[in-house]
Scaffold this motif. Structure first.
Motif, PDB file in Angstrom:
ATOM      1  N   ARG A  35       0.830  -1.204   0.000  1.00  0.00           N
ATOM      2  CA  ARG A  35       0.000   0.000   0.000  1.00  0.00           C
ATOM      3  C   ARG A  35       0.865   1.255   0.000  1.00  0.00           C
ATOM      4  O   ARG A  35       0.535   2.259  -0.618  1.00  0.00           O
ATOM      5  CB  ARG A  35      -0.910   0.013   1.238  1.00  0.00           C
ATOM      6  CG  ARG A  35      -2.030  -1.016   1.233  1.00  0.00           C
ATOM      7  CD  ARG A  35      -2.932  -0.803   2.435  1.00  0.00           C
ATOM      8  NE  ARG A  35      -4.028  -1.775   2.484  1.00  0.00           N
ATOM      9  CZ  ARG A  35      -4.953  -1.809   3.435  1.00  0.00           C
ATOM     10  NH1 ARG A  35      -4.920  -0.924   4.414  1.00  0.00           N
ATOM     11  NH2 ARG A  35      -5.905  -2.728   3.409  1.00  0.00           N
TER      12      ARG A  35
ATOM     13  N   PRO B 199       2.062   4.174  -8.890  1.00  0.00           N
ATOM     14  CA  PRO B 199       0.927   4.300  -9.816  1.00  0.00           C
ATOM     15  C   PRO B 199       1.336   4.354 -11.285  1.00  0.00           C
ATOM     16  O   PRO B 199       0.656   3.779 -12.143  1.00  0.00           O
ATOM     17  CB  PRO B 199       0.258   5.601  -9.370  1.00  0.00           C
ATOM     18  CG  PRO B 199       0.634   5.742  -7.938  1.00  0.00           C
ATOM     19  CD  PRO B 199       2.024   5.197  -7.836  1.00  0.00           C
TER      20      PRO B 199
ATOM     21  N   HIS C  69      -5.328  -3.369 -15.614  1.00  0.00           N
ATOM     22  CA  HIS C  69      -6.485  -3.784 -14.816  1.00  0.00           C
ATOM     23  C   HIS C  69      -6.220  -5.233 -14.410  1.00  0.00           C
ATOM     24  O   HIS C  69      -6.270  -6.136 -15.246  1.00  0.00           O
ATOM     25  CB  HIS C  69      -7.774  -3.661 -15.621  1.00  0.00           C
ATOM     26  CG  HIS C  69      -8.032  -2.265 -16.121  1.00  0.00           C
ATOM     27  ND1 HIS C  69      -8.627  -1.294 -15.336  1.00  0.00           N
ATOM     28  CD2 HIS C  69      -7.731  -1.659 -17.298  1.00  0.00           C
ATOM     29  CE1 HIS C  69      -8.704  -0.170 -16.031  1.00  0.00           C
ATOM     30  NE2 HIS C  69      -8.165  -0.365 -17.223  1.00  0.00           N
TER      31      HIS C  69
ATOM     32  N   VAL D  70      -5.750  -3.971  -9.047  1.00  0.00           N
ATOM     33  CA  VAL D  70      -5.056  -2.823  -9.628  1.00  0.00           C
ATOM     34  C   VAL D  70      -5.924  -2.292 -10.750  1.00  0.00           C
ATOM     35  O   VAL D  70      -6.355  -3.041 -11.633  1.00  0.00           O
ATOM     36  CB  VAL D  70      -3.671  -3.225 -10.174  1.00  0.00           C
ATOM     37  CG1 VAL D  70      -2.968  -2.017 -10.787  1.00  0.00           C
ATOM     38  CG2 VAL D  70      -2.817  -3.850  -9.071  1.00  0.00           C
ATOM     39  N   ASP D  71      -6.192  -0.991 -10.722  1.00  0.00           N
ATOM     40  CA  ASP D  71      -7.063  -0.399 -11.735  1.00  0.00           C
ATOM     41  C   ASP D  71      -6.474   0.919 -12.203  1.00  0.00           C
ATOM     42  O   ASP D  71      -6.720   1.971 -11.612  1.00  0.00           O
ATOM     43  CB  ASP D  71      -8.463  -0.192 -11.155  1.00  0.00           C
ATOM     44  CG  ASP D  71      -9.468   0.282 -12.200  1.00  0.00           C
ATOM     45  OD1 ASP D  71      -9.157   0.186 -13.408  1.00  0.00           O
ATOM     46  OD2 ASP D  71     -10.555   0.747 -11.815  1.00  0.00           O
ATOM     47  N   ASP D  72      -5.644   0.842 -13.248  1.00  0.00           N
ATOM     48  CA  ASP D  72      -5.111   2.023 -13.922  1.00  0.00           C
ATOM     49  C   ASP D  72      -4.570   3.070 -12.949  1.00  0.00           C
ATOM     50  O   ASP D  72      -5.037   4.205 -12.902  1.00  0.00           O
ATOM     51  CB  ASP D  72      -6.195   2.639 -14.811  1.00  0.00           C
ATOM     52  CG  ASP D  72      -5.627   3.669 -15.793  1.00  0.00           C
ATOM     53  OD1 ASP D  72      -4.398   3.650 -16.019  1.00  0.00           O
ATOM     54  OD2 ASP D  72      -6.407   4.492 -16.306  1.00  0.00           O
ATOM     55  N   GLY D  73      -3.582   2.682 -12.155  1.00  0.00           N
ATOM     56  CA  GLY D  73      -2.937   3.639 -11.268  1.00  0.00           C
ATOM     57  C   GLY D  73      -3.410   3.608  -9.835  1.00  0.00           C
ATOM     58  O   GLY D  73      -2.939   4.404  -9.013  1.00  0.00           O
ATOM     59  N   THR D  74      -4.322   2.726  -9.505  1.00  0.00           N
ATOM     60  CA  THR D  74      -4.784   2.607  -8.125  1.00  0.00           C
ATOM     61  C   THR D  74      -4.628   1.158  -7.673  1.00  0.00           C
ATOM     62  O   THR D  74      -4.639   0.233  -8.482  1.00  0.00           O
ATOM     63  CB  THR D  74      -6.253   3.022  -7.967  1.00  0.00           C
ATOM     64  OG1 THR D  74      -7.096   2.115  -8.704  1.00  0.00           O
ATOM     65  CG2 THR D  74      -6.469   4.443  -8.460  1.00  0.00           C
ATOM     66  N   LEU D  75      -4.497   0.989  -6.350  1.00  0.00           N
ATOM     67  CA  LEU D  75      -4.355  -0.348  -5.770  1.00  0.00           C
ATOM     68  C   LEU D  75      -5.276  -0.476  -4.574  1.00  0.00           C
ATOM     69  O   LEU D  75      -5.309   0.388  -3.699  1.00  0.00           O
ATOM     70  CB  LEU D  75      -2.905  -0.588  -5.319  1.00  0.00           C
ATOM     71  CG  LEU D  75      -2.669  -1.834  -4.454  1.00  0.00           C
ATOM     72  CD1 LEU D  75      -2.824  -3.111  -5.282  1.00  0.00           C
ATOM     73  CD2 LEU D  75      -1.294  -1.793  -3.798  1.00  0.00           C
ATOM     74  N   ARG D  76      -6.022  -1.575  -4.549  1.00  0.00           N
ATOM     75  CA  ARG D  76      -6.781  -1.974  -3.362  1.00  0.00           C
ATOM     76  C   ARG D  76      -6.305  -3.368  -2.984  1.00  0.00           C
ATOM     77  O   ARG D  76      -6.283  -4.268  -3.825  1.00  0.00           O
ATOM     78  CB  ARG D  76      -8.291  -1.987  -3.637  1.00  0.00           C
ATOM     79  CG  ARG D  76      -8.897  -0.601  -3.810  1.00  0.00           C
ATOM     80  CD  ARG D  76     -10.403  -0.651  -4.017  1.00  0.00           C
ATOM     81  NE  ARG D  76     -10.764  -1.196  -5.317  1.00  0.00           N
ATOM     82  CZ  ARG D  76     -11.357  -2.353  -5.510  1.00  0.00           C
ATOM     83  NH1 ARG D  76     -11.643  -3.150  -4.482  1.00  0.00           N
ATOM     84  NH2 ARG D  76     -11.652  -2.762  -6.731  1.00  0.00           N
TER      85      ARG D  76
END
Length: 228
Positions: A123, A128, A135, A151-157
């Motif tokens: 985290r 990014p 994706h 991972v979704d285009d520059g974000t991480l959960r």
């Protein structure tokens, strides 16, 4: 709280250290950021702490309102510790402290990394720009602990839990994964010797491990002296 040491300083930083400044306290909080744990789970994540000290820190954190304790319903029927809403506010602080500490110019080469520490480092140290256009839905399988990363285009959960939609699953141990991600250990070698297995989308699993990076170390005292 009456028996605990205090700085007797009205500054907010001093008051925060009165609550979580004792040895191991912040690491106990770190181990609870990703969800409730039993006492034995906390011992597993903090193997260097004694049972007595851990019990003492948990009691102090409960008394301070940082940690709560509840009993799970049958058939588990065991007690778990979890952060209160106020305790959970420490996440941003711990992540920032971790990012600062990652710049230590003299890291301990023999230090261990708990699985929760590794996930929290992801985290903190996620890049990014490296995930632009990506994706990915990835399951991290550490044998007795599962984590789900999206991972979704520059974000991480990323958090603890089983992924029903995972396109790629990485099976390994925290130490091996940390070595590949942060210490440039060879992924092909790890896959050949079986310490890393990727099922499903191989390219996605491989790329996921490239999305994190340690920051540039701070200069050592010798380097600072030489630059004068």
């Amino acid at each position: 709280m009456g028996t605990r040491r205090s700085y007797h300083d009205a500054c907010g930083a001093a008051r925060a250290l009165d609550v979580v400044g004792e040895r191991w306290a912040l690491l106990v909080v770190r181990e609870l950021l990703l969800g409730p744990k039993r006492f034995t789970d906390l011992r597993h994540g903090l193997p260097a702490v004694s049972a007595n000290i851990l019990a003492q820190r948990l009691t102090e954190l409960e008394d301070a309102g940082v940690v709560g304790r509840r009993r799970l319903p049958p058939p588990a029927a065991s007690a778990v510790y979890e952060l209160t809403a106020w305790g959970a506010e420490l996440e941003e602080i711990i992540l920032k402290l971790g990012a600062w500490g990652a710049r230590s110019p003299l890291p301990d080469p023999n230090a261990t990394l708990s699985v929760d520490s590794l996930i929290l480092s992801f985290r903190t140290l996620f890049q990014p720009a490296r995930s632009a256009g990506l994706h990915a839905d990835v399951q991290l399988d550490f044998a007795d602990d599962l984590f789900h990363a999206v991972v979704d285009d520059g974000t991480l959960r990323i958090g603890r839990g089983q992924a029903t939609t995972a396109q790629s699953t990485i099976c390994t141990t925290p130490d091996v994964l940390a070595g590949v991600v942060y210490q440039q250990h060879s992924l092909p070698d790890a896959m050949r010797d079986g310490s890393v297995r990727i099922t499903g989308d191989q390219r996605m699993g491989r790329r996921f491990m490239t999305l994190f990076a340690l920051p540039i170390p701070a200069p050592t005292a010798a380097e600072l002296s030489a630059g004068r």
